[in-house]
Scaffold this motif. Structure first.
Motif, PDB file in Angstrom:
ATOM      1  N   HIS A  70       7.829 -16.092  31.163  1.00 42.84           N
ATOM      2  CA  HIS A  70       8.229 -14.789  30.641  1.00 42.84           C
ATOM      3  C   HIS A  70       7.814 -13.705  31.637  1.00 42.84           C
ATOM      4  N   ASP A  90      15.532 -12.881  29.849  1.00 38.77           N
ATOM      5  CA  ASP A  90      15.662 -12.943  28.392  1.00 38.77           C
ATOM      6  C   ASP A  90      16.068 -11.613  27.765  1.00 38.77           C
ATOM      7  N   HIS A 116      17.789 -19.033  23.526  1.00 38.48           N
ATOM      8  CA  HIS A 116      16.872 -19.502  22.488  1.00 38.48           C
ATOM      9  C   HIS A 116      17.530 -20.638  21.722  1.00 38.48           C
ATOM     10  N   GLU A 120      11.359 -22.658  16.983  1.00 34.01           N
ATOM     11  CA  GLU A 120      10.178 -21.786  16.963  1.00 34.01           C
ATOM     12  C   GLU A 120      10.566 -20.332  17.248  1.00 34.01           C
ATOM     13  N   ASP A 121       9.867 -19.387  16.614  1.00 28.39           N
ATOM     14  CA  ASP A 121      10.163 -17.964  16.879  1.00 28.39           C
ATOM     15  C   ASP A 121       9.496 -17.508  18.157  1.00 28.39           C
ATOM     16  N   THR A 122       8.570 -18.319  18.658  1.00 31.39           N
ATOM     17  CA  THR A 122       7.763 -17.866  19.787  1.00 31.39           C
ATOM     18  C   THR A 122       8.517 -17.921  21.115  1.00 31.39           C
ATOM     19  N   LYS A 123       9.623 -18.635  21.161  1.00 32.26           N
ATOM     20  CA  LYS A 123      10.324 -18.778  22.430  1.00 32.26           C
ATOM     21  C   LYS A 123      11.227 -17.574  22.662  1.00 32.26           C
ATOM     22  N   PHE A 124      11.245 -17.136  23.906  1.00 32.04           N
ATOM     23  CA  PHE A 124      12.063 -15.982  24.250  1.00 32.04           C
ATOM     24  C   PHE A 124      13.507 -16.401  24.479  1.00 32.04           C
ATOM     25  N   THR A 156      12.534 -27.371  21.006  1.00 28.74           N
ATOM     26  CA  THR A 156      11.372 -27.281  20.104  1.00 28.74           C
ATOM     27  C   THR A 156      10.294 -28.273  20.528  1.00 28.74           C
ATOM     28  N   TYR A 157       9.038 -27.867  20.396  1.00 25.92           N
ATOM     29  CA  TYR A 157       7.917 -28.754  20.693  1.00 25.92           C
ATOM     30  C   TYR A 157       7.714 -29.675  19.499  1.00 25.92           C
TER      31      TYR A 157
END
Ligand SMILES: *Cc1c(COP(=O)(O)O)cnc(C)c1O
Length: 222
Positions: A70, A90, A116, A120-124, A156-157
């Motif tokens: 990022h 992004d 995206h 997950e919401d954490t990924k840009f 996704t992880y």
């Protein structure tokens, strides 16, 4: 051959010829990068600006640096001075900053739009709609020093292989759709950056042309 060199050989042997390896060296010392370099590896990925700057200063000048993390707009200038390719565009604002500094520096920078695809919401990243809107915009047509070479995504992880595969598949389908529509007359739009240590084989099956592999090569990050 060292452990690092063996790993690079092993991974490369499994990649189809249209798929290149980015050795993700973040958090690992320059000595490890030099080992990989001595085995013929030339493309390295970094995700933090300060690390990129200090490693570039002390390592061979023919390394192709790919920025994969990022990126904050206030650090674009430093990255543009060094990187060949940025995988993590992004937002339109970030893209505009890369264009501005690349123009000033008289450099051409290759960029991936990060999409995206994970749960997950954490990924840009952009969603498909935002990505299409950007590619249709006048701003996009006006870019001179930035070339959009493709799409990047992170799955996704999770241990759920089917889920990872379907996320890569959706990115790959979207990429192919763009190549046939909005990007039809842009032959340089031909790269798909997806796949990391745990999921690169699935990414390759779904058409990845750049895998970004760190821990499998260099070991676990501290
Ligand atoms: C760290 C990182 C990688 C490499 O991850 P590994 O699991 O160590 O292979 C790939 N892509 C991005 C964007 C990263 O930040």
């Amino acid at each position: 051959m060292s452990h690092i060199q063996n790993k690079i050989e092993e991974i490369k042997a499994t990649l189809p010829k249209e798929c290149r390896l980015i050795a993700v060296s973040k958090f690992h010392p320059s000595e490890s990068i030099q080992e990989a370099y001595d085995a013929g590896q030339r493309i390295f990925g970094e995700s933090r600006v300060q690390e990129l700057v200090s490693k570039q200063a002390e390592l061979p000048k023919d390394i192709e640096w790919h920025f994969i993390g990022h990126l904050q707009t206030n650090k674009v200038k430093q990255v543009v001075a060094i990187a060949d390719t940025i995988h993590s565009i992004d937002s339109p604002k970030l893209l505009a900053e890369v264009e501005r500094f690349a123009l000033k520096a008289e450099r051409k920078i290759k960029c991936f739009l990060q999409i995206h695809i994970a749960q997950e919401d954490t990924k840009f990243g952009f969603d498909f709609k935002e990505c299409r809107e950007l590619l249709e915009s006048e701003f996009f047509s006006s870019l001179k020093s930035v070339e959009i070479v493709g799409l990047m995504g992170m799955a996704t992880y999770t241990d759920d292989r089917e889920m990872i595969k379907s996320e890569f598949h959706s990115l790959s389908s979207f990429f192919n759709e763009l190549r046939e529509t909005l990007m039809k007359d842009k032959p340089g739009f031909c790269e798909l950056s997806m796949g990391m240590s745990d999921d690169y084989k699935l990414a390759v099956e779904e058409g990845s042309t750049y895998v970004r592999i760190g821990s499998t090569i260099f070991g676990v990050r501290q």
